[in-house]
Motif scaffolding. Structure first.
Motif, PDB file in Angstrom:
ATOM      1  N   THR A 162       0.693  -1.191  -0.094  1.00  0.00           N
ATOM      2  CA  THR A 162       0.018  -0.133  -0.009  1.00  0.00           C
ATOM      3  C   THR A 162       0.960   1.308   0.183  1.00  0.00           C
ATOM      4  OG1 THR A 162      -1.719  -1.119   1.309  1.00  0.00           O
ATOM      5  CG2 THR A 162      -1.768   1.162   1.243  1.00  0.00           C
ATOM      6  N   THR A 163       1.940   1.367   0.702  1.00  0.00           N
ATOM      7  CA  THR A 163       2.692   2.485   0.633  1.00  0.00           C
ATOM      8  C   THR A 163       3.495   2.452  -0.629  1.00  0.00           C
ATOM      9  OG1 THR A 163       3.354   1.955   3.142  1.00  0.00           O
ATOM     10  CG2 THR A 163       5.021   3.337   1.747  1.00  0.00           C
ATOM     11  N   GLN A 164       3.730   1.572  -1.181  1.00  0.00           N
ATOM     12  CA  GLN A 164       4.380   1.442  -2.627  1.00  0.00           C
ATOM     13  C   GLN A 164       3.426   2.097  -3.468  1.00  0.00           C
ATOM     14  OE1 GLN A 164       6.516  -2.127  -3.915  1.00  0.00           O
ATOM     15  NE2 GLN A 164       6.876  -2.506  -1.699  1.00  0.00           N
ATOM     16  N   LEU A 165       2.478   1.643  -3.418  1.00  0.00           N
ATOM     17  CA  LEU A 165       1.364   2.265  -4.474  1.00  0.00           C
ATOM     18  C   LEU A 165       0.921   3.503  -4.190  1.00  0.00           C
ATOM     19  CD1 LEU A 165      -0.895  -1.052  -4.418  1.00  0.00           C
ATOM     20  CD2 LEU A 165       0.034   0.197  -6.551  1.00  0.00           C
ATOM     21  N   THR A 166       0.994   4.029  -2.826  1.00  0.00           N
ATOM     22  CA  THR A 166       0.672   5.596  -2.546  1.00  0.00           C
ATOM     23  C   THR A 166       1.991   6.318  -3.074  1.00  0.00           C
ATOM     24  OG1 THR A 166      -0.478   4.876  -0.467  1.00  0.00           O
ATOM     25  CG2 THR A 166       0.483   7.190  -0.757  1.00  0.00           C
ATOM     26  N   ALA A 167       3.017   5.929  -2.986  1.00  0.00           N
ATOM     27  CA  ALA A 167       4.245   6.498  -3.529  1.00  0.00           C
ATOM     28  C   ALA A 167       4.095   6.542  -5.405  1.00  0.00           C
ATOM     29  CB  ALA A 167       5.368   5.984  -3.065  1.00  0.00           C
ATOM     30  N   GLN A 168       3.762   5.369  -5.782  1.00  0.00           N
ATOM     31  CA  GLN A 168       3.725   5.661  -7.068  1.00  0.00           C
ATOM     32  C   GLN A 168       2.612   6.510  -7.841  1.00  0.00           C
ATOM     33  OE1 GLN A 168       5.436   2.699  -9.400  1.00  0.00           O
ATOM     34  NE2 GLN A 168       5.110   4.547 -10.387  1.00  0.00           N
ATOM     35  N   SER A 169       1.421   6.463  -6.988  1.00  0.00           N
ATOM     36  CA  SER A 169       0.461   7.267  -7.471  1.00  0.00           C
ATOM     37  C   SER A 169       0.797   8.844  -7.420  1.00  0.00           C
ATOM     38  CB  SER A 169      -0.855   7.211  -6.449  1.00  0.00           C
ATOM     39  OG  SER A 169      -1.985   7.976  -6.536  1.00  0.00           O
ATOM     40  N   LEU A 170       1.485   9.121  -6.170  1.00  0.00           N
ATOM     41  CA  LEU A 170       1.764  10.499  -6.039  1.00  0.00           C
ATOM     42  C   LEU A 170       2.955  10.991  -7.250  1.00  0.00           C
ATOM     43  CD1 LEU A 170       2.063  10.677  -2.155  1.00  0.00           C
ATOM     44  CD2 LEU A 170       0.301  11.833  -3.643  1.00  0.00           C
ATOM     45  N   LEU A 171       3.926  10.017  -7.505  1.00  0.00           N
ATOM     46  CA  LEU A 171       4.756  10.107  -8.695  1.00  0.00           C
ATOM     47  C   LEU A 171       3.872  10.467  -9.757  1.00  0.00           C
ATOM     48  CD1 LEU A 171       7.547  10.197  -9.750  1.00  0.00           C
ATOM     49  CD2 LEU A 171       7.381   7.484 -10.042  1.00  0.00           C
ATOM     50  N   SER A 172       3.133   9.514 -10.309  1.00  0.00           N
ATOM     51  CA  SER A 172       2.507   9.882 -11.666  1.00  0.00           C
ATOM     52  C   SER A 172       1.755  10.875 -11.602  1.00  0.00           C
ATOM     53  CB  SER A 172       1.513   8.663 -11.877  1.00  0.00           C
ATOM     54  OG  SER A 172       0.390   8.698 -10.877  1.00  0.00           O
ATOM     55  N   ARG A 173       1.047  11.401 -10.479  1.00  0.00           N
ATOM     56  CA  ARG A 173       0.291  12.755 -10.512  1.00  0.00           C
ATOM     57  C   ARG A 173       1.328  13.909 -11.012  1.00  0.00           C
ATOM     58  NH1 ARG A 173      -3.032  14.728  -5.327  1.00  0.00           N
ATOM     59  NH2 ARG A 173      -3.782  16.757  -6.302  1.00  0.00           N
ATOM     60  N   GLN A 174       2.624  13.872 -10.376  1.00  0.00           N
ATOM     61  CA  GLN A 174       3.550  14.909 -10.322  1.00  0.00           C
ATOM     62  C   GLN A 174       4.050  14.901 -11.932  1.00  0.00           C
ATOM     63  OE1 GLN A 174       4.120  17.272  -9.027  1.00  0.00           O
ATOM     64  NE2 GLN A 174       6.148  18.276  -9.346  1.00  0.00           N
ATOM     65  N   GLN A 175       4.382  13.595 -12.427  1.00  0.00           N
ATOM     66  CA  GLN A 175       4.672  13.371 -13.774  1.00  0.00           C
ATOM     67  C   GLN A 175       3.549  14.088 -14.617  1.00  0.00           C
ATOM     68  OE1 GLN A 175       5.301   9.250 -13.239  1.00  0.00           O
ATOM     69  NE2 GLN A 175       7.474   9.467 -14.079  1.00  0.00           N
ATOM     70  N   ARG A 176       2.299  13.755 -14.354  1.00  0.00           N
ATOM     71  CA  ARG A 176       1.413  14.139 -15.456  1.00  0.00           C
ATOM     72  C   ARG A 176       1.008  16.004 -15.236  1.00  0.00           C
ATOM     73  NH1 ARG A 176      -2.392  11.579 -13.546  1.00  0.00           N
ATOM     74  NH2 ARG A 176      -3.618  12.696 -12.165  1.00  0.00           N
ATOM     75  N   ARG A 177       1.434  16.422 -14.085  1.00  0.00           N
ATOM     76  CA  ARG A 177       1.378  17.732 -14.201  1.00  0.00           C
ATOM     77  C   ARG A 177       2.382  18.384 -14.793  1.00  0.00           C
ATOM     78  NH1 ARG A 177       3.953  21.806 -12.121  1.00  0.00           N
ATOM     79  NH2 ARG A 177       5.464  20.513 -11.222  1.00  0.00           N
ATOM     80  N   LEU A 178       3.763  17.914 -14.641  1.00  0.00           N
ATOM     81  CA  LEU A 178       4.785  18.353 -15.341  1.00  0.00           C
ATOM     82  C   LEU A 178       4.584  18.247 -17.021  1.00  0.00           C
ATOM     83  CD1 LEU A 178       7.477  19.858 -15.602  1.00  0.00           C
ATOM     84  CD2 LEU A 178       8.532  17.424 -14.661  1.00  0.00           C
ATOM     85  N   ALA A 179       4.197  17.055 -17.484  1.00  0.00           N
ATOM     86  CA  ALA A 179       4.063  16.834 -18.768  1.00  0.00           C
ATOM     87  C   ALA A 179       3.154  17.813 -19.490  1.00  0.00           C
ATOM     88  CB  ALA A 179       3.675  15.323 -18.841  1.00  0.00           C
ATOM     89  N   GLU A 180       1.953  18.027 -18.601  1.00  0.00           N
ATOM     90  CA  GLU A 180       0.964  18.984 -19.066  1.00  0.00           C
ATOM     91  C   GLU A 180       1.568  20.349 -19.412  1.00  0.00           C
ATOM     92  OE1 GLU A 180      -2.129  18.742 -16.364  1.00  0.00           O
ATOM     93  OE2 GLU A 180      -2.726  17.027 -17.213  1.00  0.00           O
TER      94      GLU A 180
END
Length: 314
Positions: A162-180
């Motif tokens: 669950t901790t790994q998935l939470t970290a992965q989720s936050l990472l992808s959110r930041q990647q998406r914001r930057l990509a936009e």
């Protein structure tokens, strides 16, 4: 006016800070010079919109980077280090579209997994500080391709799924914001999300699976409770919920099951209060919204090359 890349600079040497600021004094950058640990953590806590960190490695700052790891706050990073390059040869700058091929130093860094913050950081010897702009471009390019904040071989056994998935989720959110932002600035086409099958729901232990599903249900409950309110944060809640589901490869049928279980709980409560259950029909929109967001995540997860080949063959 094109959006600027927001760069946070936190180094101990005033001379090095001044040099970095002079080199980055350009209309494409918005610079923030942080002078204390309190300012550094405060900025990330209250304004999580930096596009890249420039940090000098020493004892105190290394501890701060560890705090960011613990909080699953990941950003592109250029790490100033006192060690000179092995061959003394500067790395070639990336292309205008942040698609640089990995250099010898990048490959060596990925193989050794010797990093201070995360595997996509760029370590820049202080003696080569003049390369800071190219290093920022390379750090952003590598960050957008980062599939997991910490390599599987280096993950502590004490870190649950669950901790790994939470970290992965936050990472992808930041990647998406930057990509936009990059899409606005450079026409960058998006991010290819790579997932770790070891933390897919179907591959978790029973205890980890139960813990994760409880967290997912709790997250969905919060969305339902705020969905029809004027609270704008519900969109962020949906993003976080969908990210968790995506990286755990949760089937849509499981999301429907979570929704139905929650509606049954609410129906029992409304019945006890003598109120009509018809209001619960409106929350079908919540489920549709969540599934639509999940479909968008899957669409974005298809590499550009594969997507184009499918179109050309179709």
């Amino acid at each position: 006016m094109l959006p600027q890349l927001s760069i946070g600079i936190f180094v101990g040497s005033q001379e090095l800070a001044g040099s970095a600021i002079d080199l980055l004094r350009d209309e494409r950058y918005a610079l923030t010079h942080m002078k204390s640990a309190v300012e550094f953590l405060g900025l990330l806590k209250h304004n999580y919109h930096l596009d890249c960190l420039v940090v000098e490695v020493d004892g105190d700052r290394r501890a701060l980077l560890s705090k960011l790891q613990e909080r699953s706050l990941f950003l592109p990073a250029v790490i100033f280090s006192p060690q000179p390059a092995e061959d003394g040869i500067p790395e070639p700058p990336p292309s205008d579209h942040f698609e640089a091929a990995p250099s010898r130093a990048d490959k060596s860094q990925e193989q050794s997994c010797a990093f201070f913050y995360h595997p996509a950081e760029v370590q820049l010897p202080i003696a080569r500080a003049s390369e800071i702009a190219a290093s920022i471009d390379r750090a952003i390019a590598q960050f957008l391709k980062l599939s997991t904040p910490v390599p599987i071989n280096d993950q502590s056994a004490s870190v649950d799924a669950t901790t790994q998935l939470t970290a992965q989720s936050l990472l992808s959110r930041q990647q998406r914001r930057l990509a936009e932002k990059l899409r606005e600035r450079l026409g960058y086409l998006g991010v290819y999300y790579k997932r770790n099958s070891q933390i897919f729901l179907r591959n978790l232990s029973e205890s980890d699976k139960q813990k994760f599903l409880e967290q997912l249900k709790s997250s969905y409950r919060d969305i339902v409770l705020h969905y029809f309110s004027e609270d704008s944060s519900v969109n962020n809640q949906i993003d976080e919920f969908v990210n968790l589901a995506f990286f755990a490869d949760v089937p849509v049928t499981q999301l429907v099951e979570i929704h139905m279980e929650l509606m049954e709980e609410f129906a029992k409560q409304l019945k006890l209060e003598g109120r009509s259950e018809e209001i619960l029909l409106d929350y079908r929109l919540t489920l549709i919204d969540a599934i639509a967001h999940l479909c968008e995540m899957y669409r974005r997860s298809i590499p550009k090359e594969l997507s184009q080949s499918k179109i050309s063959l179709g």
